[in-house]
Design a protein around this motif. Structure first.
Motif, PDB file in Angstrom:
ATOM      1  N   TRP A  21       0.842  -1.204   0.000  1.00  0.00           N
ATOM      2  CA  TRP A  21       0.000   0.000   0.000  1.00  0.00           C
ATOM      3  C   TRP A  21       0.875   1.252   0.000  1.00  0.00           C
ATOM      4  O   TRP A  21       0.671   2.165  -0.798  1.00  0.00           O
ATOM      5  N   GLN A  22       1.869   1.279   0.905  1.00  0.00           N
ATOM      6  CA  GLN A  22       2.755   2.438   1.012  1.00  0.00           C
ATOM      7  C   GLN A  22       3.517   2.673  -0.294  1.00  0.00           C
ATOM      8  O   GLN A  22       3.563   3.794  -0.798  1.00  0.00           O
ATOM      9  N   GLN A  23       4.070   1.630  -0.850  1.00  0.00           N
ATOM     10  CA  GLN A  23       4.836   1.761  -2.090  1.00  0.00           C
ATOM     11  C   GLN A  23       3.945   2.197  -3.251  1.00  0.00           C
ATOM     12  O   GLN A  23       4.337   3.053  -4.046  1.00  0.00           O
ATOM     13  N   THR A  24       2.764   1.603  -3.352  1.00  0.00           N
ATOM     14  CA  THR A  24       1.858   1.947  -4.445  1.00  0.00           C
ATOM     15  C   THR A  24       1.412   3.395  -4.351  1.00  0.00           C
ATOM     16  O   THR A  24       1.434   4.132  -5.343  1.00  0.00           O
ATOM     17  N   MET A  25       1.016   3.819  -3.175  1.00  0.00           N
ATOM     18  CA  MET A  25       0.570   5.201  -3.003  1.00  0.00           C
ATOM     19  C   MET A  25       1.715   6.178  -3.305  1.00  0.00           C
ATOM     20  O   MET A  25       1.507   7.219  -3.918  1.00  0.00           O
ATOM     21  N   SER A  26       2.936   5.823  -2.901  1.00  0.00           N
ATOM     22  CA  SER A  26       4.100   6.689  -3.131  1.00  0.00           C
ATOM     23  C   SER A  26       4.467   6.792  -4.602  1.00  0.00           C
ATOM     24  O   SER A  26       4.904   7.849  -5.059  1.00  0.00           O
ATOM     25  N   THR A  27       4.302   5.706  -5.341  1.00  0.00           N
ATOM     26  CA  THR A  27       4.678   5.730  -6.755  1.00  0.00           C
ATOM     27  C   THR A  27       3.575   6.296  -7.648  1.00  0.00           C
ATOM     28  O   THR A  27       3.828   6.607  -8.809  1.00  0.00           O
ATOM     29  N   ARG A  28       2.377   6.434  -7.104  1.00  0.00           N
ATOM     30  CA  ARG A  28       1.265   6.982  -7.884  1.00  0.00           C
ATOM     31  C   ARG A  28       0.855   8.353  -7.326  1.00  0.00           C
ATOM     32  O   ARG A  28      -0.313   8.705  -7.258  1.00  0.00           O
ATOM     33  N   ILE A  29       1.862   9.138  -6.971  1.00  0.00           N
ATOM     34  CA  ILE A  29       1.650  10.411  -6.271  1.00  0.00           C
ATOM     35  C   ILE A  29       0.799  11.388  -7.073  1.00  0.00           C
ATOM     36  O   ILE A  29       0.008  12.138  -6.500  1.00  0.00           O
ATOM     37  N   ASP A  30       0.926  11.389  -8.407  1.00  0.00           N
ATOM     38  CA  ASP A  30       0.101  12.307  -9.208  1.00  0.00           C
ATOM     39  C   ASP A  30      -1.382  11.995  -9.029  1.00  0.00           C
ATOM     40  O   ASP A  30      -2.203  12.910  -8.875  1.00  0.00           O
TER      41      ASP A  30
END
Length: 108
Positions: A21-30
């Motif tokens: 969850w953390q990684q996905t949210m961080s990489t989809r910041i836009d």
């Protein structure tokens, strides 16, 4: 501006889901930023903490209207919002959502 915060007690054994969850949210910041803008959210922060052997997420939000932000999020058809909701549903322990009473919030 309004504020809200709380604790989410995590299910045991879901550490990899929290990481994902953390990684996905961080990489989809836009996508995250577009969602926050639509919700009228100025700040949304998440922290992980261990209390007496149990893992929790602490969240904090500052928005024009907390009620409106929650409503827009719940009605959203955005993929990132659906992902966020699904993962939180999976990792939250039964009766694991604990609201916090706002006392002080200083900003300049």
């Amino acid at each position: 501006m309004e504020i809200a915060s709380g604790l989410i007690k995590l299910r045991q054994g879901f550490d990899s889901n929290v990481e994902y969850w953390q990684q996905t949210m961080s990489t989809r910041i836009d996508e995250v930023m577009q969602s926050l803008q639509a919700e009228g959210v100025q700040i949304e922060s998440w922290f992980k903490v261990k209390i007496e052997g149990d893992d929790y997420l602490i969240w904090y939000m500052r928005a024009e209207s907390i009620e409106r932000a929650v409503e827009v999020f719940q009605q959203s058809s955005k993929d990132i919002d659906k992902f966020h909701f699904e993962v939180l549903s999976q990792i939250t322990a039964p009766d694991g959502f604990i609201n916090a009473e706002p006392l002080l919030d200083f900003h300049h």
